[in-house]
Write a protein that holds these residues in place. Structure first.
Motif, PDB file in Angstrom:
ATOM      1  N   VAL A  34       0.818  -1.214   0.000  1.00  0.00           N
ATOM      2  CA  VAL A  34       0.000   0.000   0.000  1.00  0.00           C
ATOM      3  C   VAL A  34       0.850   1.261   0.000  1.00  0.00           C
ATOM      4  CG1 VAL A  34      -0.174   0.191   2.523  1.00  0.00           C
ATOM      5  CG2 VAL A  34      -2.028   1.061   1.092  1.00  0.00           C
ATOM      6  N   LEU A  37       0.808   3.502  -3.020  1.00  0.00           N
ATOM      7  CA  LEU A  37      -0.351   4.366  -3.238  1.00  0.00           C
ATOM      8  C   LEU A  37      -0.261   5.652  -2.437  1.00  0.00           C
ATOM      9  CD1 LEU A  37      -3.155   1.634  -3.073  1.00  0.00           C
ATOM     10  CD2 LEU A  37      -2.009   2.549  -5.100  1.00  0.00           C
ATOM     11  N   VAL A 207      -1.704   3.928   8.517  1.00  0.00           N
ATOM     12  CA  VAL A 207      -1.195   2.793   7.735  1.00  0.00           C
ATOM     13  C   VAL A 207       0.107   2.275   8.336  1.00  0.00           C
ATOM     14  CG1 VAL A 207      -0.218   2.123   5.511  1.00  0.00           C
ATOM     15  CG2 VAL A 207      -2.330   3.442   5.588  1.00  0.00           C
TER      16      VAL A 207
END
Length: 245
Positions: A34, A37, A207
């Motif tokens: 991730v 991104l 995150v």
């Protein structure tokens, strides 16, 4: 707790970035995929997958950056073959039988697709003593600077310093052996910090906190499964997954 000498945010940011650059990079696959991104435009990232061929001595070699991307694109598109132009020589890769065929000499060599996190710690052109030196450096930095970085993170208000500190902490945790982590980490304090990170309004911090939680649970499951419950980490994760919150 570590008492920090007063520094400007810019000085802290530069020091934390330097520490991060001294450590091995994070994987590009799994829970870390991730990151691609969330990266700023222009950031150079390691691809999560590379392609390799095996020479006559049994040593695996990684194709170049652009070649790996071309092979992976063909593989994902369901193509059975892809042709590369290397030094004015054409090389055909059979993606079904996983062989590299060199047109000029007609030889066939084994081919494989590898996740970057599964690559051997000994890379092409790297000798064992270099790997040992790198591991020792990582262990030394983790033992000395982990408490400092966690304190910089908790004491800093600026997002730049916080993001850089968290990335350096992640690199330390990922590349440090579990036994040393047990010595370095204050499990209660780290767990409380992760719980606070998960309640942040900054997506990148959330995150990173989830990534840190996963790695710590994999490396020290007995210890952190208890502290995560006590310090509210599991509660914060439940809030993130519950649409009613």
């Amino acid at each position: 707790m570590v008492e920090l000498i007063p520094r400007s945010p810019q000085e802290l940011y530069e020091m934390v970035c330097l520490v991060g650059e001294l450590l091995p990079p994070l994987p590009g696959d799994g829970v870390f995929a991730v990151d691609a991104l969330l990266a700023s435009p222009g950031t150079i990232l390691n691809d999560p997958v590379v392609w390799q061929w095996q020479d006559d001595r049994g040593v695996w070699h990684t194709y170049g950056f652009n070649d790996c991307r071309s092979i992976e694109a063909a593989f994902l598109a369901g193509e059975t073959e892809v042709t590369l132009n290397s030094s004015s020589r054409f090389i055909t890769l059979n993606l079904v039988n996983r062989h590299e065929i060199r047109e000029d000499c007609g030889t066939a060599k084994p081919l494989k697709r590898v996740l970057t996190s599964q690559l051997s710690s000994v890379q092409d052109g790297e000798i064992a003593c270099d790997v040992d030196d790198r591991k020792q450096l990582t262990a030394s930095l983790s033992k000395t600077l982990f408490p400092v970085l966690i304190e910089i993170y908790s004491a800093s208000a600026g997002p730049g310093v916080r993001h850089a500190s968290l990335q350096a902490l992640l690199r330390m945790v990922v590349h440090t052996e579990a036994d040393l982590l047990t010595e370095v980490l204050n499990s209660t304090f780290v767990s409380s910090q992760i719980a606070a990170m998960l309640s942040s309004q900054d997506l990148r911090i959330i995150v990173s906190a989830l990534q840190l939680s996963k790695v710590l649970l994999e490396k020290l499951p007995q210890e952190f499964s208890v502290h995560f419950r006590r310090e509210g980490v599991l509660h914060q994760i439940q809030k993130l997954t519950d649409p009613d919150y």
